[in-house]
Design a protein around this motif. Structure first.
Motif, PDB file in Angstrom:
ATOM      1  N   ALA A 317      -8.108 -43.378 -40.829  1.00 18.32           N
ATOM      2  CA  ALA A 317      -7.655 -42.544 -39.723  1.00 18.32           C
ATOM      3  C   ALA A 317      -7.123 -41.199 -40.195  1.00 18.32           C
ATOM      4  CB  ALA A 317      -6.587 -43.284 -38.921  1.00 18.32           C
ATOM      5  N   ARG A 318      -7.292 -40.871 -41.478  1.00 14.42           N
ATOM      6  CA  ARG A 318      -7.067 -39.490 -41.910  1.00 14.42           C
ATOM      7  C   ARG A 318      -7.955 -38.533 -41.108  1.00 14.42           C
ATOM      8  NH1 ARG A 318      -5.813 -38.233 -47.675  1.00 14.42           N
ATOM      9  NH2 ARG A 318      -5.027 -40.080 -48.722  1.00 14.42           N
ATOM     10  N   GLU A 319      -9.185 -39.029 -40.827  1.00 10.49           N
ATOM     11  CA  GLU A 319     -10.193 -38.176 -40.210  1.00 10.49           C
ATOM     12  C   GLU A 319     -10.025 -38.120 -38.688  1.00 10.49           C
ATOM     13  OE1 GLU A 319     -12.207 -36.254 -41.769  1.00 10.49           O
ATOM     14  OE2 GLU A 319     -11.731 -37.009 -43.772  1.00 10.49           O
ATOM     15  N   PRO A 320     -10.425 -37.014 -38.049  1.00  7.85           N
ATOM     16  CA  PRO A 320     -10.344 -36.906 -36.588  1.00  7.85           C
ATOM     17  C   PRO A 320     -11.347 -37.833 -35.909  1.00  7.85           C
ATOM     18  CG  PRO A 320     -11.459 -34.987 -37.508  1.00  7.85           C
ATOM     19  CD  PRO A 320     -10.921 -35.771 -38.671  1.00  7.85           C
ATOM     20  N   ILE A 321     -11.128 -38.084 -34.639  1.00  4.83           N
ATOM     21  CA  ILE A 321     -11.937 -39.034 -33.883  1.00  4.83           C
ATOM     22  C   ILE A 321     -13.416 -38.661 -33.923  1.00  4.83           C
ATOM     23  CG2 ILE A 321     -12.361 -39.989 -31.586  1.00  4.83           C
ATOM     24  CD1 ILE A 321      -9.352 -39.552 -31.022  1.00  4.83           C
ATOM     25  N   SER A 322     -13.734 -37.390 -33.746  1.00  2.03           N
ATOM     26  CA  SER A 322     -15.141 -36.973 -33.680  1.00  2.03           C
ATOM     27  C   SER A 322     -15.881 -37.295 -34.967  1.00  2.03           C
ATOM     28  CB  SER A 322     -15.236 -35.478 -33.378  1.00  2.03           C
ATOM     29  OG  SER A 322     -14.579 -34.716 -34.392  1.00  2.03           O
ATOM     30  N   ILE A 323     -15.256 -37.071 -36.105  1.00  2.00           N
ATOM     31  CA  ILE A 323     -15.886 -37.370 -37.399  1.00  2.00           C
ATOM     32  C   ILE A 323     -16.038 -38.882 -37.565  1.00  2.00           C
ATOM     33  CG2 ILE A 323     -15.588 -37.278 -39.910  1.00  2.00           C
ATOM     34  CD1 ILE A 323     -16.396 -34.634 -38.748  1.00  2.00           C
ATOM     35  N   ARG A 324     -15.028 -39.626 -37.171  1.00  2.00           N
ATOM     36  CA  ARG A 324     -15.096 -41.087 -37.293  1.00  2.00           C
ATOM     37  C   ARG A 324     -16.260 -41.633 -36.462  1.00  2.00           C
ATOM     38  NH1 ARG A 324     -10.431 -44.700 -38.890  1.00  2.00           N
ATOM     39  NH2 ARG A 324      -9.715 -44.924 -36.765  1.00  2.00           N
ATOM     40  N   ASN A 325     -16.415 -41.117 -35.249  1.00  2.00           N
ATOM     41  CA  ASN A 325     -17.505 -41.582 -34.390  1.00  2.00           C
ATOM     42  C   ASN A 325     -18.867 -41.283 -35.008  1.00  2.00           C
ATOM     43  OD1 ASN A 325     -15.666 -42.510 -32.524  1.00  2.00           O
ATOM     44  ND2 ASN A 325     -15.837 -40.734 -31.186  1.00  2.00           N
ATOM     45  N   ASP A 326     -19.023 -40.090 -35.570  1.00  2.00           N
ATOM     46  CA  ASP A 326     -20.304 -39.712 -36.180  1.00  2.00           C
ATOM     47  C   ASP A 326     -20.641 -40.598 -37.376  1.00  2.00           C
ATOM     48  OD1 ASP A 326     -20.684 -37.704 -34.346  1.00  2.00           O
ATOM     49  OD2 ASP A 326     -20.061 -36.082 -35.682  1.00  2.00           O
ATOM     50  N   LEU A 327     -19.663 -40.828 -38.245  1.00  2.00           N
ATOM     51  CA  LEU A 327     -19.932 -41.514 -39.505  1.00  2.00           C
ATOM     52  C   LEU A 327     -20.192 -42.998 -39.336  1.00  2.00           C
ATOM     53  CD1 LEU A 327     -17.474 -39.744 -41.968  1.00  2.00           C
ATOM     54  CD2 LEU A 327     -19.882 -39.298 -41.560  1.00  2.00           C
ATOM     55  N   MET A 328     -19.716 -43.584 -38.253  1.00  2.00           N
ATOM     56  CA  MET A 328     -20.006 -44.996 -38.035  1.00  2.00           C
ATOM     57  C   MET A 328     -21.485 -45.228 -37.739  1.00  2.00           C
ATOM     58  SD  MET A 328     -16.685 -46.631 -36.132  1.00  2.00           S
ATOM     59  CE  MET A 328     -16.296 -45.255 -35.076  1.00  2.00           C
ATOM     60  N   GLU A 329     -22.179 -44.198 -37.320  1.00  2.00           N
ATOM     61  CA  GLU A 329     -23.600 -44.341 -37.005  1.00  2.00           C
ATOM     62  C   GLU A 329     -24.456 -44.569 -38.251  1.00  2.00           C
ATOM     63  OE1 GLU A 329     -25.168 -44.433 -34.152  1.00  2.00           O
ATOM     64  OE2 GLU A 329     -23.550 -43.928 -32.768  1.00  2.00           O
ATOM     65  N   PHE A 330     -24.054 -43.973 -39.369  1.00  2.00           N
ATOM     66  CA  PHE A 330     -24.971 -44.016 -40.510  1.00  2.00           C
ATOM     67  C   PHE A 330     -24.316 -44.341 -41.847  1.00  2.00           C
ATOM     68  CE2 PHE A 330     -23.418 -39.972 -41.864  1.00  2.00           C
ATOM     69  CZ  PHE A 330     -23.330 -39.163 -40.739  1.00  2.00           C
ATOM     70  N   GLY A 331     -23.242 -45.058 -41.833  1.00  2.00           N
ATOM     71  CA  GLY A 331     -22.710 -45.428 -43.148  1.00  2.00           C
ATOM     72  C   GLY A 331     -21.481 -46.293 -43.151  1.00  2.00           C
ATOM     73  N   VAL A 332     -20.507 -45.958 -42.344  1.00  2.00           N
ATOM     74  CA  VAL A 332     -19.205 -46.617 -42.414  1.00  2.00           C
ATOM     75  C   VAL A 332     -19.284 -48.027 -41.838  1.00  2.00           C
ATOM     76  CG1 VAL A 332     -16.860 -46.551 -41.485  1.00  2.00           C
ATOM     77  CG2 VAL A 332     -17.915 -44.467 -42.396  1.00  2.00           C
ATOM     78  N   SER A 333     -18.639 -48.973 -42.527  1.00  2.00           N
ATOM     79  CA  SER A 333     -18.621 -50.361 -42.049  1.00  2.00           C
ATOM     80  C   SER A 333     -17.208 -50.878 -41.794  1.00  2.00           C
ATOM     81  CB  SER A 333     -19.318 -51.279 -43.059  1.00  2.00           C
ATOM     82  OG  SER A 333     -18.730 -51.157 -44.344  1.00  2.00           O
ATOM     83  N   GLN A 334     -16.175 -50.134 -42.243  1.00  2.00           N
ATOM     84  CA  GLN A 334     -14.794 -50.551 -42.015  1.00  2.00           C
ATOM     85  C   GLN A 334     -13.949 -49.345 -41.644  1.00  2.00           C
ATOM     86  OE1 GLN A 334     -12.867 -53.036 -44.946  1.00  2.00           O
ATOM     87  NE2 GLN A 334     -14.794 -53.904 -45.664  1.00  2.00           N
ATOM     88  N   ILE A 335     -13.063 -49.504 -40.654  1.00  2.00           N
ATOM     89  CA  ILE A 335     -12.116 -48.454 -40.296  1.00  2.00           C
ATOM     90  C   ILE A 335     -10.751 -49.081 -40.015  1.00  2.00           C
ATOM     91  CG2 ILE A 335     -13.910 -46.968 -39.311  1.00  2.00           C
ATOM     92  CD1 ILE A 335     -12.832 -47.757 -36.517  1.00  2.00           C
TER      93      ILE A 335
END
Length: 471
Positions: A317-335
């Protein structure tokens, strides 16, 4: 030996090789890039040369190929699941003087605080009552946070029950330990132990860590080798992006993963890639020497996904919401979700917790708000801890993960844990959104026996006190 004492001995971070590969593979051949992406889609880990090609892709068409490949790979391996956890900061006392960190010993403006065992239990109850099942405990580096203290805090977390809830997996982010120290912590029943190298570039490391135990590059670099030696087979690595060239750090992370595979026959369980965020009275955090903009950040996450197909990628959650939403599409598996990084802030709802914090959070939504947005976007939030408790960790995890068995087990387990959240904690709006996702995911389960058992488990969760039903 699990670490190198001689500072002249070569480490597994080959500075010359990394620099040479990054220089030689500028303007990569498109066909070569296509072949590398296909290798990843076939679920094979990339090597350093292959990563250097991807890192040097500047052409928009090639970059889009990288993003598309990462998205396809994430779906192949992880499906729609996003694992959720929360950080709990146990204490911010520290004897290091890291230039980028609000906890550094020379920072006189930060309020120092450490939780007692009773306060750890209060924080744990507050998190359980929000719906959390997975925590990572975070400690400054100080003699008071020794292995025995860490073990006691882990045991305290596991001891707390509230309503139908409890914490089922405790991960650790703490200072490097001796093998004996790691054994003590391992025996407390932890999940993953994280140690971030911060930067793999040794000269930069020494510059930004001028004093304290953390100033030893090699002691930190080989810390998780000692963890393996103590029986901890789930380890997490990370780099703090902004201290040195992002391409070099990426090659360092992959070098670390390869080192684990060659020495212990298993890669890291997770990789983290935080960017430097502002911290109280910490000028370097306001003006990082190597800023990684959003475009580069998205690209590095996609490349990491392709480079290490079976390693969990953690975005905090260092990152803003918009970046978190984008990155979950193509890489991130845990938040993380519903996070507060102030010491003792969950149970007290301290409005000045930033004065006790390591940095500033970009996403301050509640767990319920995060889950609703995830399910609105057809993701499957998961609190699953089945693999850990069934022994599918370390080398055993790789045995299950590489053929794709984890997706087979983890989707049903994710559905079960989400149904627990629906029944026990969710707001009405979030409940409706979750149920739609659960119903959609149930349609995709082809194994009839598995589906029947899962439906039975879901009914038990809805109509009885039974919880924690997993495959």
């Amino acid at each position: 030996m699990f670490y190198i004492k001689d500072s002249k001995t070569k480490t597994f971070i080959d500075d010359e090789k990394i620099s040479t590969l990054l220089q030689e593979n500028i303007n990569p051949d498109p066909k070569r890039v296509e072949d590398i992406i296909q290798k990843s889609l076939d679920k094979n880990r990339l090597n350093l040369e292959e990563m250097s090609y991807l890192l040097n892709c500047e052409d928009e068409r090639l970059e889009n190929m990288i993003f598309d490949g990462a998205k396809k790979l994430k779906e192949k391996v992880y499906g729609n699941r996003i694992v959720l956890f929360a950080p709990m900061y146990i204490g911010n006392e520290c004897i290091n003087d890291c230039e980028y960190c609000g906890f550094r010993v020379s920072n006189k403006e930060i309020f120092r605080n450490s939780l007692s065992i009773d306060e750890v239990k209060q924080e744990t109850k507050a998190l359980i009552d929000r719906g959390h099942k997975r925590l990572i405990l975070v400690y400054g580096e100080h003699p008071m946070y020794d292995a025995k203290f860490i073990a006691k805090t882990v045991e305290a977390v596991y001891s707390v029950k509230s309503g139908h809830g409890n914490i089922r997996r405790v991960n650790i982010n703490a200072a490097p330990q001796t093998i004996e120290g790691f054994k003590i912590i391992h025996d407390a029943g932890i999940g993953t132990f994280q140690v971030f190298q911060e930067t793999y570039h040794e000269k930069t490391f020494k510059k930004i860590h001028p004093r304290g135990p953390k100033s030893s590059y090699r002691w930190r670099l080989y810390s998780l080798d000692r963890a393996f030696g103590a029986g901890i087979d789930d380890v997490g690595i990370g780099a703090l992006f902004g201290m040195y060239d992002w391409k070099y750090e990426m090659m360092g992370l992959l070098s670390h993963a390869i080192h684990f595979e060659e020495r212990f026959n298993v890669g890291p369980h997770t990789i983290s890639f935080p960017r430097i965020e502002p911290a109280l009275n910490t000028p370097v955090s306001e003006r990082p020497p190597y800023i990684v903009d959003d475009k580069k950040f998205k690209k590095l996450v996609a490349i990491l996904r392709l480079a290490v197909p079976y390693t969990g990628l953690i975005l905090t959650a260092r990152e803003p919401i918009s970046i978190r939403n984008d990155l979950m599409e193509f890489g991130v598996s845990q938040i993380d979700a519903g996070s507060n990084i102030g010491v003792g802030a969950y149970s007290t709802q301290d409005k000045e917790s930033y004065k006790k914090s390591q940095f500033v959070l970009g996403d301050q939504r509640s767990l319920d708000e995060v889950i609703k947005q995830l399910t609105d976007n057809n993701f499957l939030p998961s609190f699953c801890t089945g693999c850990y408790r069934l022994g599918r960790t370390g080398e055993h995890f790789m045995e299950f993960a590489i053929p794709g068995f984890v997706k087979r087990f983890c989707t049903p387990n994710a559905i079960s844990t989400l149904m627990e959240y629906v029944v026990d904690y969710a707001s009405d709006e979030t409940k409706n959104s979750c149920l739609k996702v659960i119903n959609n995911e149930l349609k995709g389960i082809k194994d009839i026996n598995m589906k029947e058992k899962l439906l039975s488990n879901l009914e038990k969760i809805k109509s009885t006190d039974q919880r924690d039903l997993y495959f």
